[in-house]
Design a protein around this motif. Structure first.
Motif, PDB file in Angstrom:
ATOM      1  N   GLN A 103       0.819  -1.213   0.000  1.00  7.04           N
ATOM      2  CA  GLN A 103       0.000   0.000   0.000  1.00  7.04           C
ATOM      3  C   GLN A 103       0.853   1.263   0.000  1.00  7.04           C
ATOM      4  O   GLN A 103       0.358   2.348  -0.288  1.00  7.04           O
ATOM      5  N   THR A 104       2.127   1.130   0.347  1.00 14.81           N
ATOM      6  CA  THR A 104       3.026   2.283   0.330  1.00 14.81           C
ATOM      7  C   THR A 104       3.679   2.446  -1.045  1.00 14.81           C
ATOM      8  O   THR A 104       4.509   3.330  -1.228  1.00 14.81           O
ATOM      9  N   GLY A 105       3.300   1.580  -1.981  1.00 15.25           N
ATOM     10  CA  GLY A 105       3.825   1.687  -3.343  1.00 15.25           C
ATOM     11  C   GLY A 105       4.993   0.773  -3.637  1.00 15.25           C
ATOM     12  O   GLY A 105       5.564   0.818  -4.732  1.00 15.25           O
ATOM     13  N   ILE A 106       5.362  -0.082  -2.691  1.00 18.37           N
ATOM     14  CA  ILE A 106       6.487  -1.005  -2.902  1.00 18.37           C
ATOM     15  C   ILE A 106       5.899  -2.380  -3.214  1.00 18.37           C
ATOM     16  O   ILE A 106       5.814  -3.255  -2.353  1.00 18.37           O
ATOM     17  N   LYS A 107       5.484  -2.574  -4.437  1.00 10.66           N
ATOM     18  CA  LYS A 107       4.731  -3.779  -4.813  1.00 10.66           C
ATOM     19  C   LYS A 107       5.576  -5.045  -4.758  1.00 10.66           C
ATOM     20  O   LYS A 107       5.052  -6.144  -4.556  1.00 10.66           O
ATOM     21  N   GLU A 108       6.899  -4.914  -4.920  1.00 11.59           N
ATOM     22  CA  GLU A 108       7.767  -6.087  -4.979  1.00 11.59           C
ATOM     23  C   GLU A 108       7.727  -6.935  -3.710  1.00 11.59           C
ATOM     24  O   GLU A 108       7.929  -8.153  -3.756  1.00 11.59           O
ATOM     25  N   VAL A 109       7.468  -6.306  -2.566  1.00 15.29           N
ATOM     26  CA  VAL A 109       7.520  -7.051  -1.308  1.00 15.29           C
ATOM     27  C   VAL A 109       6.430  -8.113  -1.220  1.00 15.29           C
ATOM     28  O   VAL A 109       6.545  -9.068  -0.458  1.00 15.29           O
ATOM     29  N   ASN A 110       5.364  -7.957  -2.006  1.00 14.61           N
ATOM     30  CA  ASN A 110       4.271  -8.928  -1.936  1.00 14.61           C
ATOM     31  C   ASN A 110       4.679 -10.293  -2.483  1.00 14.61           C
ATOM     32  O   ASN A 110       3.960 -11.277  -2.304  1.00 14.61           O
ATOM     33  N   LEU A 111       5.837 -10.350  -3.125  1.00 11.58           N
ATOM     34  CA  LEU A 111       6.363 -11.644  -3.563  1.00 11.58           C
ATOM     35  C   LEU A 111       6.442 -12.604  -2.383  1.00 11.58           C
ATOM     36  O   LEU A 111       6.111 -13.794  -2.514  1.00 11.58           O
ATOM     37  N   LEU A 112       6.856 -12.101  -1.219  1.00 10.58           N
ATOM     38  CA  LEU A 112       7.075 -12.956  -0.051  1.00 10.58           C
ATOM     39  C   LEU A 112       5.778 -13.412   0.607  1.00 10.58           C
ATOM     40  O   LEU A 112       5.811 -14.193   1.559  1.00 10.58           O
ATOM     41  N   ALA A 113       4.630 -12.932   0.105  1.00 11.80           N
ATOM     42  CA  ALA A 113       3.335 -13.315   0.672  1.00 11.80           C
ATOM     43  C   ALA A 113       2.539 -14.225  -0.264  1.00 11.80           C
ATOM     44  O   ALA A 113       1.393 -14.557   0.033  1.00 11.80           O
ATOM     45  N   LEU A 114       3.144 -14.640  -1.377  1.00  5.75           N
ATOM     46  CA  LEU A 114       2.409 -15.480  -2.321  1.00  5.75           C
ATOM     47  C   LEU A 114       2.107 -16.850  -1.712  1.00  5.75           C
ATOM     48  O   LEU A 114       2.954 -17.435  -1.032  1.00  5.75           O
ATOM     49  N   PRO A 115       0.908 -17.382  -1.950  1.00  7.35           N
ATOM     50  CA  PRO A 115       0.551 -18.703  -1.409  1.00  7.35           C
ATOM     51  C   PRO A 115       1.503 -19.794  -1.892  1.00  7.35           C
ATOM     52  O   PRO A 115       1.895 -19.817  -3.060  1.00  7.35           O
ATOM     53  N   TYR A 116       1.912 -20.644  -0.971  1.00  9.64           N
ATOM     54  CA  TYR A 116       2.761 -21.805  -1.234  1.00  9.64           C
ATOM     55  C   TYR A 116       4.109 -21.447  -1.871  1.00  9.64           C
ATOM     56  O   TYR A 116       4.683 -22.228  -2.624  1.00  9.64           O
ATOM     57  N   LEU A 117       4.615 -20.267  -1.547  1.00 10.76           N
ATOM     58  CA  LEU A 117       5.947 -19.885  -2.015  1.00 10.76           C
ATOM     59  C   LEU A 117       7.024 -20.678  -1.287  1.00 10.76           C
ATOM     60  O   LEU A 117       8.031 -21.063  -1.870  1.00 10.76           O
ATOM     61  N   PHE A 118       6.786 -20.956  -0.002  1.00  7.77           N
ATOM     62  CA  PHE A 118       7.742 -21.690   0.824  1.00  7.77           C
ATOM     63  C   PHE A 118       7.142 -23.027   1.245  1.00  7.77           C
ATOM     64  O   PHE A 118       5.924 -23.143   1.407  1.00  7.77           O
ATOM     65  N   ASP A 119       8.003 -24.016   1.445  1.00  9.90           N
ATOM     66  CA  ASP A 119       7.489 -25.326   1.856  1.00  9.90           C
ATOM     67  C   ASP A 119       7.972 -25.756   3.237  1.00  9.90           C
ATOM     68  O   ASP A 119       7.643 -26.840   3.711  1.00  9.90           O
ATOM     69  N   SER A 120       8.778 -24.903   3.904  1.00  4.08           N
ATOM     70  CA  SER A 120       9.248 -25.214   5.256  1.00  4.08           C
ATOM     71  C   SER A 120       9.865 -23.952   5.833  1.00  4.08           C
ATOM     72  O   SER A 120      10.189 -22.996   5.112  1.00  4.08           O
ATOM     73  N   TYR A 121      10.051 -23.956   7.158  1.00  2.00           N
ATOM     74  CA  TYR A 121      10.742 -22.830   7.782  1.00  2.00           C
ATOM     75  C   TYR A 121      12.201 -22.778   7.342  1.00  2.00           C
ATOM     76  O   TYR A 121      12.784 -21.698   7.223  1.00  2.00           O
ATOM     77  N   GLU A 122      12.818 -23.946   7.105  1.00  2.00           N
ATOM     78  CA  GLU A 122      14.207 -23.986   6.641  1.00  2.00           C
ATOM     79  C   GLU A 122      14.339 -23.264   5.298  1.00  2.00           C
ATOM     80  O   GLU A 122      15.277 -22.478   5.085  1.00  2.00           O
ATOM     81  N   HIS A 123      13.383 -23.541   4.413  1.00  5.95           N
ATOM     82  CA  HIS A 123      13.375 -22.891   3.105  1.00  5.95           C
ATOM     83  C   HIS A 123      13.192 -21.383   3.271  1.00  5.95           C
ATOM     84  O   HIS A 123      13.918 -20.572   2.679  1.00  5.95           O
ATOM     85  N   TRP A 124      12.237 -20.995   4.096  1.00  3.93           N
ATOM     86  CA  TRP A 124      11.955 -19.572   4.323  1.00  3.93           C
ATOM     87  C   TRP A 124      13.187 -18.853   4.874  1.00  3.93           C
ATOM     88  O   TRP A 124      13.551 -17.765   4.395  1.00  3.93           O
ATOM     89  N   GLU A 125      13.859 -19.454   5.853  1.00  5.66           N
ATOM     90  CA  GLU A 125      15.035 -18.806   6.449  1.00  5.66           C
ATOM     91  C   GLU A 125      16.168 -18.650   5.432  1.00  5.66           C
ATOM     92  O   GLU A 125      16.855 -17.625   5.409  1.00  5.66           O
ATOM     93  N   LYS A 126      16.373 -19.673   4.600  1.00  3.56           N
ATOM     94  CA  LYS A 126      17.421 -19.579   3.579  1.00  3.56           C
ATOM     95  C   LYS A 126      17.155 -18.405   2.645  1.00  3.56           C
ATOM     96  O   LYS A 126      18.084 -17.718   2.213  1.00  3.56           O
ATOM     97  N   VAL A 127      15.888 -18.182   2.329  1.00  5.99           N
ATOM     98  CA  VAL A 127      15.521 -17.106   1.401  1.00  5.99           C
ATOM     99  C   VAL A 127      15.694 -15.738   2.035  1.00  5.99           C
ATOM    100  O   VAL A 127      16.403 -14.875   1.504  1.00  5.99           O
ATOM    101  N   VAL A 128      15.064 -15.510   3.188  1.00  7.89           N
ATOM    102  CA  VAL A 128      15.079 -14.153   3.758  1.00  7.89           C
ATOM    103  C   VAL A 128      16.432 -13.789   4.350  1.00  7.89           C
ATOM    104  O   VAL A 128      16.785 -12.602   4.419  1.00  7.89           O
ATOM    105  N   ASP A 129      17.220 -14.783   4.773  1.00 12.25           N
ATOM    106  CA  ASP A 129      18.528 -14.498   5.359  1.00 12.25           C
ATOM    107  C   ASP A 129      19.644 -14.510   4.312  1.00 12.25           C
ATOM    108  O   ASP A 129      20.822 -14.357   4.662  1.00 12.25           O
ATOM    109  N   GLY A 130      19.260 -14.681   3.064  1.00 16.94           N
ATOM    110  CA  GLY A 130      20.260 -14.763   2.005  1.00 16.94           C
ATOM    111  C   GLY A 130      20.151 -13.636   0.990  1.00 16.94           C
ATOM    112  O   GLY A 130      19.697 -12.528   1.296  1.00 16.94           O
TER     113      GLY A 130
END
Length: 337
Positions: A103-130
Motif C-alpha cells: 500500500q506504500t507503493g512497494i509492490k515487490e515485497v508482496n512476492l514474499l506473501a504469495l501462497p505456497y511460495l515456501f514449503d518449510s521454515y528452513e526454506h523460508w530462512e534460507k531465502v530471507v537471510d540470504g
C-alpha cells in the motif's frame, strides 16, 4: 551595554548550533530514546518477545544510553497507524506485513506473501537471510526514499485453514466464506479454490465466527488460538493447509537511523539481529504449544494433500512475479527448495 548584547547574541547562536548537532530524539547527555511498536495486544505474542529482546540488547550494549520503549498495540493496532507514526516520528521501530507494505507503493515485497511460495521454515530462512532477503531490503529502502530501512525478517507463523468443517479436499471450500485478504493475489487464490474472501477486522473475528458472519478463516496457531477462535463452532476444525510461511518486516525510519552516531547504529543493528533470533524461536515454540492447546480445548486437527493447492498456486505466482518485476527472485526462491 552593546558589548554585553553582542556576547549574549553569540551565546544564543552557540546554543542553537549545538542543538542542531544532536540526533533527533537524543538528550543533552548523548542518549537517545527509541519507541518500538507492534500491533498485537497479547503480552504472550512472539512480537513482544522479539521487541523485549531488542530493548534488552540495545540498552545493555549502550550502557543505558539507548533507552527503548516497547508498545504492544498501545499506539496502534493497525499497521497503517504504525507506519504513519514511523514516518512522522511517533515511533522509531515498527513491524509490518508485506500486504501492508504494498500500500506504500512497494509492490515487490508482496512476492514474499504469495501462497505456497515456501514449503518449510528452513526454506523460508534460507531465502530471507540470504541474497533474496538482501535484495528485498534494498528495494524497500530505495523505493521508500529512505523512509524505511529494514532491520530484519520476523515471521508470524505458518497459516492454516480453520472453519466450521474440516477440509478433505479443495472441493470442500466451495461456497465457504473465509476471512482473508479481499483483494490482490491472495484473494484471487482463495477465489479459485471456491472460497469467498470476506473482510472482517481481526479484533471482530471471534464474534464473526461465533455469529456465522463468516464460515472460516486462516492464520497461524499462536494467533488464532490466543484469540480463542478455535472455541467457536466456525473455528473448531483446523486443516493444516500450510499455505503461507509468513514474513514480517522489522523497520526503522532510515533518515532517523542515519542521524544516529556510528556506534549507536551498530548497537541498533546488533539489537535487531538478537530480536530476529528471539522472535523466531518464540514463534516456533508457540506453534507446537498452541496447536496442543487447541486440541486440548476440543478443536479437531487434520492434514490434507497439499499438492493440488500447490499446483493451483504456481501460475498465480508466475503472473504476480511478472507484474511485480521480480521473476528472477521467484526463480531463485524455487531453486532454494
Amino acid at each position: 551595554m552593546k558589548k554585553f548584547a553582542f556576547i549574549l547574541f553569540l551565546a544564543v547562536i552557540t546554543i542553537i548550533a549545538g542543538c542542531g548537532d544532536k540526533s533527533e530524539g537524543s538528550s543533552g547527555d548523548g542518549s537517545i530514546k527509541i519507541v518500538a511498536a507492534h500491533n498485537q495486544t497479547s503480552p504472550e505474542n512472539p512480537y513482544q518477545d522479539g521487541l523485549l529482546k531488542f530493548k534488552e540488547v540495545a540498552e545493555a550494549e549502550s550502557d543505558g544510553n539507548i533507552k527503548v520503549e516497547v508498545h504492544a498495540g498501545t499506539i496502534g493496532t493497525e499497521e497503517s497507524e504504525l507506519v504513519e507514526k514511523l514516518k512522522t516520528g511517533g515511533a522509531d521501530v515498527v513491524l509490518v506485513s508485506p500486504g501492508f507494505m504494498t500500500q506504500t507503493g512497494i509492490k515487490e515485497v508482496n512476492l514474499l506473501a504469495l501462497p505456497y511460495l515456501f514449503d518449510s521454515y528452513e526454506h523460508w530462512e534460507k531465502v530471507v537471510d540470504g541474497e533474496v532477503g538482501d535484495k528485498m531490503a534494498n528495494i524497500i529502502n530505495e523505493k521508500s526514499n529512505n523512509d524505511f530501512k529494514l532491520l530484519g525478517y520476523w515471521t508470524a507463523g505458518v497459516r492454516h485453514y480453520y472453519g466450521k468443517k474440516p477440509l478433505q479436499s479443495m472441493e470442500d471450500l466451495e461456497g465457504l466464506t473465509m476471512r482473508t485478504q479481499t483483494s490482490g493475489v491472495v484473494a484471487n487464490y482463495w477465489k479459485q479454490t471456491g472460497a469467498i474472501p470476506t473482510s472482517v477486522a481481526w479484533g471482530e473475528l471471534y464474534q464473526a465466527l461465533q455469529q456465522d458472519v463468516v464460515d472460516s478463516a486462516e492464520n497461524a496457531y499462536p494467533y488464532f488460538v490466543q484469540q480463542n477462535h478455535h472455541t467457536t463452532d466456525n473455528g473448531k476444525y483446523i486443516t493444516e493447509t500450510g499455505h503461507d510461511y509468513t514474513t514480517r518486516f522489522l523497520l526503522v525510519n532510515g533518515n532517523k537511523f542515519d542521524s544516529y552516531t556510528k556506534e549507536q547504529q551498530e548497537i541498533i543493528l546488533k539489537a535487531a539481529e538478537a530480536s530476529v533470533k528471539a522472535e523466531r524461536e518464540s514463534l516456533y515454540k508457540q506453534e507446537e504449544e498452541y496447536k496442543q492447546k487447541a486440541i486440548d480445548d476440543g478443536a479437531k486437527v487434520n492434514e490434507i494433500d497439499r499438492q493440488p493447492f500447490i499446483e493451483l498456486a504456481k501460475p498465480l505466482q508466475d503472473k504476480a512475479a511478472k507484474e511485480m518485476g521480480v521473476t528472477d527472485l521467484l526463480e531463485k526462491i524455487r531453486e532454494m527448495k
